[in-house]
Motif scaffolding. Structure first.
Motif, short mmCIF file in Angstrom:
data_model
loop_
_atom_site.label_atom_id
_atom_site.label_comp_id
_atom_site.label_asym_id
_atom_site.label_seq_id
_atom_site.Cartn_x
_atom_site.Cartn_y
_atom_site.Cartn_z
N GLU A 120 0.83 4.11 -3.07
CA GLU A 120 0.76 5.61 -2.79
C GLU A 120 1.98 6.54 -3.05
OE1 GLU A 120 -1.36 9.08 -1.82
OE2 GLU A 120 -1.97 6.91 -1.91
N ASP A 170 -3.21 -2.06 -9.26
CA ASP A 170 -2.71 -3.02 -7.99
C ASP A 170 -2.90 -4.67 -8.89
OD1 ASP A 170 -5.60 -3.33 -8.21
OD2 ASP A 170 -6.03 -3.45 -6.10
N GLU A 220 0.82 -1.27 -0.12
CA GLU A 220 -0.08 0.12 -0.19
C GLU A 220 0.89 1.27 -0.07
OE1 GLU A 220 -3.04 0.69 -0.68
OE2 GLU A 220 -3.50 -1.39 -0.98
#
Length: 196
Positions: free
Chosen positions: A57, A73, A53
C-alpha cells in the motif's frame, strides 16, 4: 516488445530516493511500464519487515503519479525466498512480450556478481544501475564495464536510507521530506515502525 522496468526492494519503508530512482528510470529508459515489486521474504536482509500488505500500500501511494507504474505482488504469489531470477522468470511467463529492464541502486551494483544466478539475470534482462548516496559515477561505469551488459544511468539519486527513516520513526522524529506525503500519512495512521 514493451519496455518494462522491474524495480524490486524491501521498501521498508518506501522513500523519496526510491521514487526519484523510478522517475529517472522511466524518463531515461523511456519505459512503458514499471513494475514495483516489494520483497516477500528477502534472502539478504535480517531486518524485520513491515507486513507485506502495508509495504504494498505504501508503494501504491508513493508511485501512483508515475505513468505506467504498478505495484506487483508476484513475490508473494511465488512464496519462499525472493530471488530476483525466479521473479524475472515468473514475469516472463506472465508478460511474454516484455523487454525487461532490471533497476538496481548504485549500492547494489558493487556486489551484483554475488547475486544468485547473476549471469542469467544479465542474459535475461537489461540491468540498469542508478547512482545512490555518493557513489562515484566513474567507479560505477568502470565496474559496469568489467561486468559487461550493465547500463549506468547518469543521475544522482536522493541520499536517503530506509534504516535512517525507521530510526527516526522509533524516536517520533519528523520524516517529512524523506518519505512521500501520502506514504508518511499511511505510516502514521497505522503506527508502523514506532516500536523497536
Amino acid at each position: 516488445m514493451t519496455k518494462t522496468g522491474i524495480f524490486g526492494g524491501a521498501f521498508n519503508p518506501v522513500h523519496n530516493g526510491h521514487v526519484r530512482l523510478a522517475e529517472e528510470a522511466v524518463k531515461q529508459l523511456k519505459l512503458k511500464k514499471l513494475l514495483i515489486i516489494p520483497t516477500f521474504d528477502s534472502p539478504h536482509k535480517d531486518t524485520k519487515l513491515a507486513p507485506f500488505e502495508d509495504r504494498m500500500e505504501m508503494c501504491r501511494l508513493a508511485f501512483s503519479h508515475i505513468e505506467g507504474a504498478e505495484v506487483c505482488d508476484i513475490e508473494r504469489r511465488l512464496g519462499g525466498k525472493s530471488f530476483t531470477i525466479n521473479t524475472v522468470r515468473a514475469l516472463r511467463n506472465e508478460l511474454p512480450d516484455a523487454q525487461f529492464y532490471l533497476l538496481i541502486g548504485g549500492d547494489m551494483l558493487f556486489y551484483f556478481d554475488q547475486w544468485y544466478k547473476y549471469e542469467s539475470l544479465l542474459k535475461e534482462t537489461k540491468v540498469c544501475a542508478v547512482a545512490r548516496d555518493n557513489d562515484s559515477l566513474v567507479d560505477m561505469m568502470e565496474f559496469a564495464n568489467e561486468m559487461g551488459r550493465i547500463k549506468v544511468l547518469p543521475t544522482q539519486a536522493v541520499e536517503i536510507s530506509s534504516t535512517e527513516i525507521r530510526e527516526k520513526l522509533k524516536s517520533s522524529a519528523d520524516i517529512s521530506g524523506l518519505v512521500p506525503k501520502a506514504a508518511a500519512e499511511y505510516i502514521a495512521a497505522k503506527k508502523l515502525y514506532s516500536e523497536a
